[in-house]
Scaffold this motif. Structure first.
Motif, short mmCIF file in Angstrom:
data_model
loop_
_atom_site.label_atom_id
_atom_site.label_comp_id
_atom_site.label_asym_id
_atom_site.label_seq_id
_atom_site.Cartn_x
_atom_site.Cartn_y
_atom_site.Cartn_z
N ALA A 1 -20.34 7.88 6.10
CA ALA A 1 -19.14 7.59 6.41
C ALA A 1 -18.23 8.67 5.94
CB ALA A 1 -18.52 6.19 6.46
N ALA A 2 -18.48 8.72 4.63
CA ALA A 2 -17.46 9.87 3.99
C ALA A 2 -17.95 11.22 4.45
CB ALA A 2 -17.80 9.77 2.42
N THR A 3 -18.81 11.65 5.11
CA THR A 3 -19.15 12.95 5.56
C THR A 3 -18.30 13.18 6.78
OG1 THR A 3 -21.04 12.22 6.85
CG2 THR A 3 -21.41 13.03 4.43
N GLY A 4 -17.53 12.27 7.38
CA GLY A 4 -16.98 12.72 8.73
C GLY A 4 -15.84 13.37 8.61
N PRO A 5 -15.14 13.57 9.75
CA PRO A 5 -14.24 14.38 9.66
C PRO A 5 -12.79 14.15 8.63
CG PRO A 5 -14.08 13.25 11.64
CD PRO A 5 -15.31 12.72 10.81
#
Length: 186
Positions: free
Chosen positions: A90-94
């Motif tokens: 989730a942390a790699t999202g925009p």
């Protein structure tokens, strides 16, 4: 239902949207509209955002993963690998767009950016060895919060909800023990 933002971190506040996890869980994020309202009411997030069913389920999955990791941290045990995978993904999202002006800070972004921001906030607090995470001391409350009090002596997730309940129950117990009726003058 009202949301409580007393955990000191948006990720912990998201995890706190399920109350009484061990007894009779109460989920305050029952619909995508609840998630939209939670984001708008959280001071640390932009609003409004739109949540479809898939994004809503993703947010609930992130919430549960954050809770498991925070609970692992409170109990001083290794992190759950599946939860780590969910939060890290989730942390790699925009990212949220932030802008500074004379009026202050303005944040903007869609729900994917909000959830990514929440995941990164959770990672930051869970990775901080100086962060003092605790579970609320009120029986039945399972909210995990960041204790920033002097000497890390905070006992409850929040005074309005849990602290007042505990203090009122203790007062009533003392009154019963002395045989005085509640509200009776001494």
């Amino acid at each position: 239902m009202n949301f409580a933002y007393v955990s000191g971190n948006p990720a912990l506040d998201l995890a706190g949207t399920v109350g009484s996890r061990r007894d009779e869980p109460v989920d305050t994020l029952a619909t995508p509209a609840d998630l939209e309202r939670w984001v708008v009411e959280c001071d640390e997030l932009p609003g409004p955002v739109a949540a479809d069913v898939a994004a809503f389920e993703s947010a609930r999955s992130l919430r549960e993963a954050i809770y498991r990791l925070a609970h692992d941290r409170v109990l001083d045990r290794p992190f759950d690998p599946g939860s780590l995978e969910i939060v890290n993904a989730a942390a790699t999202g925009p990212t949220l767009t932030i802008e500074l002006s004379d009026a202050g800070l303005r944040m903007a972004g869609d729900l994917a950016a909000v959830l990514s921001h929440v995941a990164r906030s959770g990672i930051a607090v869970l990775a901080d060895p100086q962060a003092c995470l605790k579970e609320c001391g009120r029986t039945g409350c399972t909210r995990i919060y960041l204790d920033r009090s002097r000497g890390a002596r905070r006992t409850w997730c929040g005074m309005d909800e849990c602290g007042n309940r505990v203090k009122a129950a203790a007062y009533r117990a003392r009154r019963r023990a002395t045989g005085a009726a509640p509200g009776a003058a001494r």
